[in-house]
Write an enzyme that holds these catalytic residues in place. Sequence first.
Site, PDB file in Angstrom:
ATOM      1  N   LYS A  42       0.838  -1.195   0.000  1.00 41.29           N
ATOM      2  CA  LYS A  42       0.000   0.000   0.000  1.00 41.29           C
ATOM      3  C   LYS A  42       0.877   1.251   0.000  1.00 41.29           C
ATOM      4  CE  LYS A  42      -0.417  -0.198   5.045  1.00 41.29           C
ATOM      5  NZ  LYS A  42      -1.331  -0.164   6.193  1.00 41.29           N
ATOM      6  N   ARG A 139     -10.101   0.935  14.901  1.00 41.43           N
ATOM      7  CA  ARG A 139     -10.293   1.576  13.591  1.00 41.43           C
ATOM      8  C   ARG A 139     -11.552   0.982  12.943  1.00 41.43           C
ATOM      9  NH1 ARG A 139      -4.221   1.489  10.998  1.00 41.43           N
ATOM     10  NH2 ARG A 139      -4.779  -0.723  10.796  1.00 41.43           N
ATOM     11  N   HIS A 169      -5.905  -6.825  13.467  1.00 42.30           N
ATOM     12  CA  HIS A 169      -4.634  -6.098  13.409  1.00 42.30           C
ATOM     13  C   HIS A 169      -4.229  -5.695  14.823  1.00 42.30           C
ATOM     14  CE1 HIS A 169      -1.446  -3.950  11.378  1.00 42.30           C
ATOM     15  NE2 HIS A 169      -1.681  -2.880  12.123  1.00 42.30           N
ATOM     16  N   ARG A 222       0.838 -10.929   7.276  1.00 37.15           N
ATOM     17  CA  ARG A 222       0.949  -9.728   6.439  1.00 37.15           C
ATOM     18  C   ARG A 222       2.286  -9.065   6.759  1.00 37.15           C
ATOM     19  NH1 ARG A 222      -3.751  -9.237   9.218  1.00 37.15           N
ATOM     20  NH2 ARG A 222      -2.885  -7.458  10.329  1.00 37.15           N
ATOM     21  N   TYR A 268      15.259  31.809   3.410  1.00 37.76           N
ATOM     22  CA  TYR A 268      14.091  32.582   3.817  1.00 37.76           C
ATOM     23  C   TYR A 268      14.224  33.018   5.274  1.00 37.76           C
ATOM     24  CZ  TYR A 268      11.466  31.372  -0.400  1.00 37.76           C
ATOM     25  OH  TYR A 268      11.041  31.256  -1.698  1.00 37.76           O
ATOM     26  N   CYS A 314      13.764  25.105   1.491  1.00 40.04           N
ATOM     27  CA  CYS A 314      12.804  25.729   0.581  1.00 40.04           C
ATOM     28  C   CYS A 314      11.909  24.657  -0.059  1.00 40.04           C
ATOM     29  CB  CYS A 314      13.534  26.504  -0.507  1.00 40.04           C
ATOM     30  SG  CYS A 314      14.772  27.669   0.106  1.00 40.04           S
ATOM     31  N   ASP A 316      11.850  23.726  -3.128  1.00 45.50           N
ATOM     32  CA  ASP A 316      12.545  22.946  -4.145  1.00 45.50           C
ATOM     33  C   ASP A 316      14.054  22.867  -3.939  1.00 45.50           C
ATOM     34  OD1 ASP A 316       9.999  23.073  -5.755  1.00 45.50           O
ATOM     35  OD2 ASP A 316      10.590  25.180  -5.866  1.00 45.50           O
TER      36      ASP A 316
END
Length: 377
Positions: A42, A139, A169, A222, A268, A314, A316
Amino acid sequence: MEEKTVFYRDTWAEIDLDALYSNISQIREHLPRNTNIFAAVKANAYGHGVIQTAKTVLAAGVHGLAVAFLDEALTIREAGITAPILVLGATRAADAGVAAVHNISLTVFQIDWIKEAEKVVPLGHALRVHIKCDTGMGRIGVTKEDDLREIDVLLRQSNRFIWDGIFTHFATADQLDEAYYNKQLSRFKYFLNCLKMHPPYIHAANSAAALCHSDSLFNTARIGIAMYGLTPSDEIKDLLPFTRKEVFSLHTKIVHVKKLQAGEKVGYGADYTASEDEWIATIPIGYADGWIRKLRGFKVIADGEMVPIVGKICMDQTMLKLPKKMPIGTQVTLIGKQKNHFNSVDDVAKKLETINYEITCTITNRVPRVYKRQGIV
């Protein structure tokens, strides 16, 4: 061999498929031979890349795949993978027919859902389902034995369903204190005893439980975080019975280097000030890639030396303080090994005060994945 990937920015994640294959093979050898393994792929295989991961672990001997949502399962089917797939999360009853047509197993835990889903499964098809029991995770899942018995009857009486499995679980399988784990296991066994017959797959064990608690294996496990070479928690790090190798690493290259004079600023807010003449490098990765601002001060590896991140990260780009001038194009390892230094996923998680699962999942799909292998798959 490195799978050819074309990209136009010097930032990438390397996925070591040989390490993945080795990890799951060792887990396979540790578990009883009759244990079915569903590999958790997942969230884009915890950020590693779902299709390449799925093919590798299936080649290594896992029985099926586990995902969170139907969309993820359909992506796998579209890639031509025919292995069993279980959707662990909730799916709309209206979409049950889609799952049935693509032979995808869904998790069920509500009586009304089953009645609605039965109406949309096409003639000539049957929906595979696993009943989820909530034994203390809080859950999704059946919490009352009467509801479980009614769901059992509904599934067995209808020709629109194939009852494939039942599972729960654990909330604390990765902790040394076993009290709550034992409470959940006892509750799950009680649910099993409420049934007149059992489906083919019975599963409770995740990575931590499968590797540290043989009493919850039943016939299916699992496996998620452990196959990626990571530990479910620091508490049981030394208890895992196989040698792990991290599958995920993260790299970039220096794109600019400048020398600052004492008193000059970086980033920044201009809140980093050079205390002396300093070499500052810029690398093309930032918080839009999942390399978030809290990693300021974390040390990465450039030309075999540990160097700190300075200034605010930043969107990027990120700046590094170098011990000396380094050429443009110098490789920087943010996660992984370079020469004599190693930054683990856990090191990043510790800096961010979180868990290793979150780190690999957080590195966004904007960062290309490069797959390395030696012909095993």
